[in-house]
Design a protein around this motif. Structure first.
Motif, PDB file in Angstrom:
ATOM      1  N   ALA A 164     -54.083 -24.589  -8.293  1.00 29.95           N
ATOM      2  CA  ALA A 164     -53.808 -23.155  -8.388  1.00 29.95           C
ATOM      3  C   ALA A 164     -55.109 -22.463  -8.769  1.00 29.95           C
ATOM      4  CB  ALA A 164     -52.734 -22.868  -9.426  1.00 29.95           C
ATOM      5  N   VAL A 165     -55.602 -21.606  -7.896  1.00 31.40           N
ATOM      6  CA  VAL A 165     -56.804 -20.820  -8.165  1.00 31.40           C
ATOM      7  C   VAL A 165     -56.346 -19.399  -8.502  1.00 31.40           C
ATOM      8  CG1 VAL A 165     -58.919 -19.844  -7.210  1.00 31.40           C
ATOM      9  CG2 VAL A 165     -58.276 -22.203  -6.672  1.00 31.40           C
ATOM     10  N   LEU A 166     -56.562 -18.974  -9.721  1.00 32.08           N
ATOM     11  CA  LEU A 166     -56.219 -17.617 -10.140  1.00 32.08           C
ATOM     12  C   LEU A 166     -57.477 -16.760 -10.055  1.00 32.08           C
ATOM     13  CD1 LEU A 166     -53.972 -18.345 -13.258  1.00 32.08           C
ATOM     14  CD2 LEU A 166     -53.388 -18.400 -10.836  1.00 32.08           C
ATOM     15  N   ARG A 167     -57.379 -15.633  -9.361  1.00 32.04           N
ATOM     16  CA  ARG A 167     -58.550 -14.790  -9.131  1.00 32.04           C
ATOM     17  C   ARG A 167     -58.349 -13.451  -9.830  1.00 32.04           C
ATOM     18  NH1 ARG A 167     -58.953 -16.226  -2.727  1.00 32.04           N
ATOM     19  NH2 ARG A 167     -57.217 -14.739  -2.683  1.00 32.04           N
ATOM     20  N   ILE A 230     -54.585 -12.057  -9.390  1.00 36.50           N
ATOM     21  CA  ILE A 230     -53.888 -11.580 -10.585  1.00 36.50           C
ATOM     22  C   ILE A 230     -54.579 -10.307 -11.076  1.00 36.50           C
ATOM     23  CG2 ILE A 230     -53.016 -13.846 -11.279  1.00 36.50           C
ATOM     24  CD1 ILE A 230     -55.260 -14.003 -13.356  1.00 36.50           C
ATOM     25  N   GLY A 231     -53.781  -9.329 -11.458  1.00 36.98           N
ATOM     26  CA  GLY A 231     -54.327  -8.062 -11.934  1.00 36.98           C
ATOM     27  C   GLY A 231     -53.257  -7.255 -12.621  1.00 36.98           C
ATOM     28  N   GLY A 232     -53.664  -6.220 -13.313  1.00 39.46           N
ATOM     29  CA  GLY A 232     -52.728  -5.316 -13.952  1.00 39.46           C
ATOM     30  C   GLY A 232     -52.172  -4.320 -12.943  1.00 39.46           C
ATOM     31  N   HIS A 298     -49.120  -9.906  -5.240  1.00 39.14           N
ATOM     32  CA  HIS A 298     -48.745 -10.234  -6.619  1.00 39.14           C
ATOM     33  C   HIS A 298     -47.620 -11.261  -6.595  1.00 39.14           C
ATOM     34  CE1 HIS A 298     -48.570  -9.744 -10.922  1.00 39.14           C
ATOM     35  NE2 HIS A 298     -47.288  -9.453 -10.884  1.00 39.14           N
ATOM     36  N   ASP A 299     -47.689 -12.166  -5.609  1.00 37.92           N
ATOM     37  CA  ASP A 299     -46.594 -13.112  -5.496  1.00 37.92           C
ATOM     38  C   ASP A 299     -46.644 -14.229  -6.520  1.00 37.92           C
ATOM     39  OD1 ASP A 299     -48.825 -14.065  -4.260  1.00 37.92           O
ATOM     40  OD2 ASP A 299     -47.821 -14.887  -2.501  1.00 37.92           O
ATOM     41  N   ILE A 300     -47.642 -14.226  -7.393  1.00 41.87           N
ATOM     42  CA  ILE A 300     -47.596 -15.188  -8.496  1.00 41.87           C
ATOM     43  C   ILE A 300     -46.378 -14.934  -9.359  1.00 41.87           C
ATOM     44  CG2 ILE A 300     -49.021 -13.807 -10.083  1.00 41.87           C
ATOM     45  CD1 ILE A 300     -50.197 -16.512 -11.067  1.00 41.87           C
ATOM     46  N   ALA A 301     -45.876 -13.685  -9.347  1.00 43.17           N
ATOM     47  CA  ALA A 301     -44.698 -13.356 -10.152  1.00 43.17           C
ATOM     48  C   ALA A 301     -43.457 -14.111  -9.684  1.00 43.17           C
ATOM     49  CB  ALA A 301     -44.442 -11.851 -10.105  1.00 43.17           C
ATOM     50  N   GLN A 302     -43.478 -14.635  -8.448  1.00 43.59           N
ATOM     51  CA  GLN A 302     -42.354 -15.450  -7.980  1.00 43.59           C
ATOM     52  C   GLN A 302     -42.272 -16.777  -8.739  1.00 43.59           C
ATOM     53  OE1 GLN A 302     -42.545 -15.998  -3.716  1.00 43.59           O
ATOM     54  NE2 GLN A 302     -43.212 -13.881  -3.380  1.00 43.59           N
ATOM     55  N   TYR A 303     -43.419 -17.234  -9.233  1.00 41.80           N
ATOM     56  CA  TYR A 303     -43.483 -18.532  -9.904  1.00 41.80           C
ATOM     57  C   TYR A 303     -43.683 -18.402 -11.414  1.00 41.80           C
ATOM     58  CZ  TYR A 303     -44.382 -19.695  -5.038  1.00 41.80           C
ATOM     59  OH  TYR A 303     -44.288 -19.810  -3.665  1.00 41.80           O
TER      60      TYR A 303
END
Length: 528
Positions: A164-167, A230-232, A298-303
């Motif tokens: 998982a690479v978070l940018r 990832i961001g606000g 922002h599909d990280i919110a799915q996980y």
């Protein structure tokens, strides 16, 4: 242990214990993000092992007794292999930025080493925090900083370990380089002539949301092998960020003018003069602002679902960061990691320099105060408390260091009262700390040699100085190992000032200790 998050609110993982005792390896634990991630993983139920080139730098962290620390370096395959043994999730939070012209090659080799050893060790998940990339910009046009971050992410994703690479773009949190740059620019300059990059749109993110996503990434399903932006919730220009900071900090409205001729290099020197962030760190930050960096999804919110109110908006992130700064509860800072190129050699107890010289300046002075009172003064040196002699001379040395591209005096201290091994302290680094007895600082200012400053609190001859009211002795030793002829000339050029600078420092520390209320027993331990 104080295992709370880096700012005063939950990251959303506390109490759920999803880790169930699985082992996580954290590289970069002496850095800004890594040092904050460790307690979050522990609170989530994971076991944590830290890989550090200098394990002593982690000795005084509140969580040190609950995490395993092993010595090693990501550029050393053998130490990486040993550190990864039995690991379920490995966090890659290191980069070679600022280590020289070839830092991209170093980053590439280190990432390849890590990916290969993680495969061999049977690691189940890799997690990497990289930089948010601008859309539609060829990689060759990116700053070296972003280009290298992108390449490291690709190398880890190319491994057979699910990754998982978070940018992220600008991270807002107490002590982060991005926040310190924003804070000092806004607070110190009511009228600003700024470069054109302040009109570039960015999507900042609160550090606690970064930590929440990092912890959550450890529990991603094995099939997830990809990058996430990832961001606000706010997409703003840097000008908007400065104006929001001024509003949250209750400062008068700032007048901001743009000067297009300021290149990233010139901008970095400008930032280096106005803020404590040195040009070597400011330059990659400003270069990265040439292009718009906005999340494409922002599909990280799915996980990793966002709790109510998360991710935090810019104003809330600044408010929480300022709260931590004002309460002096900054867990880690951008300067937590050692300055690239700074001397890392330990002070030898019995110097054996081959064909070299070792210069010393040693002072002893009796102190009409207990050793505990003396130690309080020693541990409080630097930062807002200063260096107890010739403040103009110290300030001038700091400005000379900044002009030479060094860190200067602007870094201050992480905490006004307590130090820990690895802390930055103006243009010094805490190399050794025997609380109640010894503070050893290693110089990180620019000079042609290696330097240390030792301060001791000792019992008075024939007495027990630790007892309230008893006398004590202050011992101070400056040590310098020159490099080449220029190093010798440097020592002889500054030695005429030592009587005033070092002698005055010893006398004034003794006087300050005599005025200090006696703290009584227990001064040698820091409250946890």
């Amino acid at each position: 242990m104080n295992s709370g998050p880096s700012d005063p609110a939950s990251t959303g993982v506390r109490g759920t214990a999803p880790g169930a005792g699985r082992l996580c390896l954290v590289t970069g634990a002496t850095g800004y993000i890594g040092g904050r991630l460790v307690p979050e993983l522990l609170a989530a139920g994971y076991r944590v092992r830290c890989l550090a080139r200098t394990p002593d730098k982690l000795r005084d962290h509140p969580w040190a007794g609950e995490a395993e620390v092993v010595r090693g370096d990501v550029t050393d395959p053998e130490s990486v292999a040993a550190a990864l043994e039995g690991v379920d999730v490995a966090y890659y939070l290191v980069h070679a930025l600022g280590t020289g012209r070839h830092f991209e090659a170093t980053d590439r080799q280190a990432a390849q080493n890590f990916a290969e050893r993680a495969e061999a060790a049977g690691v189940r998940r890799l997690v990497y925090l990289g930089g948010l990339l601008p859309a539609g910009v060829p990689e060759r046009e990116l700053s070296p900083h972003l280009r290298s971050r992108a390449e490291v992410g690709r190398i880890l994703l190319a491994s057979r370990v699910p990754t998982a690479v978070l940018r992220a773009a600008v991270v807002i949190g107490s002590g982060s380089a991005s926040f310190e740059m924003l804070r000092y620019l806004t607070e110190r300059l009511p009228v600003m002539v700024t470069p054109s990059w302040i009109r570039t749109r960015v999507q900042p993110i609160a550090v606690r949301d970064v930590l929440r996503y990092l912890v959550g990434a450890a529990g991603l399903p094995p099939a997830i092998d990809r990058a996430f932006d990832i961001g606000g919730p706010d997409v703003v220009t840097y000008r908007d960020m400065m104006r929001t900071y001024a509003q949250v900090a209750e400062l008068p409205r700032r007048l901001i003018l743009t000067l297009p001729v300021l290149t990233p290099r010139l901008s970095s020197y400008w930032v280096g003069l106005v803020t404590p962030v040195p040009a070597g760190i400011a330059r990659p930050l400003t270069e990265s602002l040439r292009h718009e960096v906005v999340c494409r999804d922002h599909d990280i919110a799915q996980y990793v679902p966002d709790p109510p109110g998360h991710p935090y908006g810019l104003a809330k992130a600044i408010e929480l960061a300022l709260c931590r700064v004002r309460q002096a509860q900054v867990a880690t800072r951008w300067s937590s990691a050692a300055v690239p190129g700074a001397p890392s050699d330990p002070l030898p107890t019995d110097p054996g320099w081959a064909g070299g010289s070792l210069y010393t300046d040693e002072r002893h002075i009796a102190v009409p105060a207990s050793r505990a009172a003396l130690w309080q003064v020693i541990e409080g040196v630097g930062g807002v408390n200063g260096w107890y002699s010739m403040p103009l001379a110290w300030a001038a040395r700091g400005w000379l260091d900044r002009f030479a591209g060094g860190v200067g005096l602007g870094r201050g201290r992480r905490d006004d009262r307590y130090l820990r091994v690895g802390d930055s302290l103006d243009f010094w680094r805490v190399e050794a700390l025997d609380r109640g007895s010894l503070l050893r600082l290693r110089a990180e200012m620019r000079m042609p040699g290696l330097g240390w400053l030792e301060m001791y609190a000792e019992d008075a001859p024939g007495g027990a100085g630790g007892e309230p009211g008893a006398g004590s002795r202050y011992r101070q030793r400056a040590v310098y190992h020159p490099h080449g002829l220029l190093g010798h000339l440097y020592w002889w050029a500054v030695s005429p000032f030592h009587a005033a600078v070092f002698g005055g420092m010893a006398r004034n520390i003794a006087r300050a200790a005599a005025r200090q209320p006696d703290p009584g027993p227990g001064v040698g331990s820091r409250p946890r």
